[in-house]
Write a protein that holds these residues in place. Sequence first.
Motif, PDB file in Angstrom:
ATOM      1  N   VAL A   1       0.950  15.502 -10.915  1.00  0.00           N
ATOM      2  CA  VAL A   1       1.078  14.440  -9.912  1.00  0.00           C
ATOM      3  C   VAL A   1       1.126  15.031  -8.503  1.00  0.00           C
ATOM      4  O   VAL A   1       0.475  14.542  -7.570  1.00  0.00           O
ATOM      5  CB  VAL A   1       2.338  13.589 -10.185  1.00  0.00           C
ATOM      6  CG1 VAL A   1       2.612  12.645  -9.020  1.00  0.00           C
ATOM      7  CG2 VAL A   1       2.171  12.806 -11.473  1.00  0.00           C
ATOM      8  N   GLU A   2       1.905  16.108  -8.338  1.00  0.00           N
ATOM      9  CA  GLU A   2       2.007  16.744  -7.027  1.00  0.00           C
ATOM     10  C   GLU A   2       0.661  17.332  -6.598  1.00  0.00           C
ATOM     11  O   GLU A   2       0.270  17.221  -5.429  1.00  0.00           O
ATOM     12  CB  GLU A   2       3.079  17.831  -7.060  1.00  0.00           C
ATOM     13  CG  GLU A   2       4.490  17.284  -7.255  1.00  0.00           C
ATOM     14  CD  GLU A   2       5.503  18.394  -7.448  1.00  0.00           C
ATOM     15  OE1 GLU A   2       5.066  19.551  -7.665  1.00  0.00           O
ATOM     16  OE2 GLU A   2       6.716  18.103  -7.384  1.00  0.00           O
ATOM     17  N   ALA A   3      -0.039  17.977  -7.550  1.00  0.00           N
ATOM     18  CA  ALA A   3      -1.337  18.575  -7.229  1.00  0.00           C
ATOM     19  C   ALA A   3      -2.348  17.498  -6.857  1.00  0.00           C
ATOM     20  O   ALA A   3      -3.148  17.679  -5.930  1.00  0.00           O
ATOM     21  CB  ALA A   3      -1.839  19.400  -8.408  1.00  0.00           C
ATOM     22  N   LEU A   4      -2.337  16.382  -7.563  1.00  0.00           N
ATOM     23  CA  LEU A   4      -3.252  15.290  -7.233  1.00  0.00           C
ATOM     24  C   LEU A   4      -2.953  14.713  -5.858  1.00  0.00           C
ATOM     25  O   LEU A   4      -3.875  14.360  -5.109  1.00  0.00           O
ATOM     26  CB  LEU A   4      -3.164  14.198  -8.297  1.00  0.00           C
ATOM     27  CG  LEU A   4      -3.855  14.495  -9.632  1.00  0.00           C
ATOM     28  CD1 LEU A   4      -3.582  13.369 -10.634  1.00  0.00           C
ATOM     29  CD2 LEU A   4      -5.366  14.662  -9.431  1.00  0.00           C
ATOM     30  N   ALA A   5      -1.673  14.622  -5.512  1.00  0.00           N
ATOM     31  CA  ALA A   5      -1.307  14.115  -4.189  1.00  0.00           C
ATOM     32  C   ALA A   5      -1.823  15.052  -3.095  1.00  0.00           C
ATOM     33  O   ALA A   5      -2.333  14.596  -2.054  1.00  0.00           O
ATOM     34  CB  ALA A   5       0.205  13.959  -4.088  1.00  0.00           C
ATOM     35  N   GLU A   6      -1.697  16.361  -3.317  1.00  0.00           N
ATOM     36  CA  GLU A   6      -2.204  17.321  -2.335  1.00  0.00           C
ATOM     37  C   GLU A   6      -3.722  17.267  -2.248  1.00  0.00           C
ATOM     38  O   GLU A   6      -4.296  17.342  -1.151  1.00  0.00           O
ATOM     39  CB  GLU A   6      -1.731  18.724  -2.703  1.00  0.00           C
ATOM     40  CG  GLU A   6      -0.233  18.915  -2.566  1.00  0.00           C
ATOM     41  CD  GLU A   6       0.252  20.246  -3.108  1.00  0.00           C
ATOM     42  OE1 GLU A   6       1.361  20.648  -2.768  1.00  0.00           O
ATOM     43  OE2 GLU A   6      -0.506  20.880  -3.876  1.00  0.00           O
TER      44      GLU A   6
ATOM     45  N   HIS B   1      -5.547  14.678  -2.870  1.00  0.00           N
ATOM     46  CA  HIS B   1      -5.872  13.414  -2.192  1.00  0.00           C
ATOM     47  C   HIS B   1      -5.764  13.577  -0.679  1.00  0.00           C
ATOM     48  O   HIS B   1      -6.632  13.112   0.077  1.00  0.00           O
ATOM     49  CB  HIS B   1      -4.936  12.312  -2.678  1.00  0.00           C
ATOM     50  CG  HIS B   1      -5.209  10.982  -2.044  1.00  0.00           C
ATOM     51  ND1 HIS B   1      -4.642  10.609  -0.852  1.00  0.00           N
ATOM     52  CD2 HIS B   1      -5.998   9.946  -2.436  1.00  0.00           C
ATOM     53  CE1 HIS B   1      -5.063   9.397  -0.515  1.00  0.00           C
ATOM     54  NE2 HIS B   1      -5.880   8.978  -1.472  1.00  0.00           N
ATOM     55  N   GLU B   2      -4.702  14.254  -0.230  1.00  0.00           N
ATOM     56  CA  GLU B   2      -4.526  14.465   1.210  1.00  0.00           C
ATOM     57  C   GLU B   2      -5.627  15.356   1.774  1.00  0.00           C
ATOM     58  O   GLU B   2      -6.155  15.104   2.863  1.00  0.00           O
ATOM     59  CB  GLU B   2      -3.157  15.082   1.477  1.00  0.00           C
ATOM     60  CG  GLU B   2      -2.878  15.401   2.945  1.00  0.00           C
ATOM     61  CD  GLU B   2      -2.909  14.182   3.848  1.00  0.00           C
ATOM     62  OE1 GLU B   2      -3.057  14.352   5.074  1.00  0.00           O
ATOM     63  OE2 GLU B   2      -2.769  13.044   3.328  1.00  0.00           O
ATOM     64  N   LEU B   3      -6.001  16.401   1.022  1.00  0.00           N
ATOM     65  CA  LEU B   3      -7.088  17.277   1.456  1.00  0.00           C
ATOM     66  C   LEU B   3      -8.384  16.487   1.571  1.00  0.00           C
ATOM     67  O   LEU B   3      -9.134  16.643   2.544  1.00  0.00           O
ATOM     68  CB  LEU B   3      -7.256  18.435   0.463  1.00  0.00           C
ATOM     69  CG  LEU B   3      -8.408  19.395   0.744  1.00  0.00           C
ATOM     70  CD1 LEU B   3      -8.245  20.067   2.093  1.00  0.00           C
ATOM     71  CD2 LEU B   3      -8.497  20.450  -0.358  1.00  0.00           C
ATOM     72  N   GLY B   4      -8.664  15.633   0.588  1.00  0.00           N
ATOM     73  CA  GLY B   4      -9.862  14.819   0.647  1.00  0.00           C
ATOM     74  C   GLY B   4      -9.840  13.852   1.813  1.00  0.00           C
ATOM     75  O   GLY B   4     -10.871  13.624   2.471  1.00  0.00           O
ATOM     76  N   ALA B   5      -8.666  13.273   2.102  1.00  0.00           N
ATOM     77  CA  ALA B   5      -8.551  12.331   3.215  1.00  0.00           C
ATOM     78  C   ALA B   5      -8.797  13.029   4.553  1.00  0.00           C
ATOM     79  O   ALA B   5      -9.501  12.499   5.421  1.00  0.00           O
ATOM     80  CB  ALA B   5      -7.170  11.679   3.203  1.00  0.00           C
TER      81      ALA B   5
END
Length: 212
Positions: free
Chosen positions: A154-159, A161-165
Amino acid sequence: TSLLDAIKSGGAFASAGGSFRCAPVGPWDHAAWDGLDRMPGMPHSGEQSNTSVFFERRLILKSIRRPESGINPDFEMLRFLADCPGFVHVPRLAGWAEYATQGETATVALLQHFVANTGDGWAHMLARLGDLSDRLTPADSPADVEQRVAVLGVEALAEAHELGAVTGRLHAALASDPALPGFRPEPITGEDAGRGRRALAQDLDRLTAEIA
């Protein structure tokens, strides 16, 4: 520090075949930079394509080892992004130095705000996995292991997601002024897609050969 002072004041130096010209991006009125031109620079000790010098970890001067005639791509993008309101995800350009001869100009140094680097994404994820491994014990049940791996995911996906944004906002910023030929958006053609597919297939073939 002489070069830093020259960038601050917009100075120029004559040479046998041309001249070095320096300029700040804007007025040198940033209070955090006061006195830096009187302090010794600290060379970067790591491996880089350019030669970098730190000034109190507030500014970094990048000397380009192989300057080429024409506008430097890094300089072109940093100067463009400096004028994009709201985009703050790159170290801001503070000034530059260029070498000019008859009919030719080459960027030789870039001065930027210093932003501390904590490593690349791959090293960051390996460190996360190592931390997870350190926390696991033989007494952990399969459910405990599964829960901790799920939290890491979950934490890796959140990071990610932020990188993609941030990457998306970068592309939006670069495409924000269609009047500039160097940044004007262009439609992707079938030929472009074909090149991308071929490059991806070649990368996969090379990776497969390396791990076989």
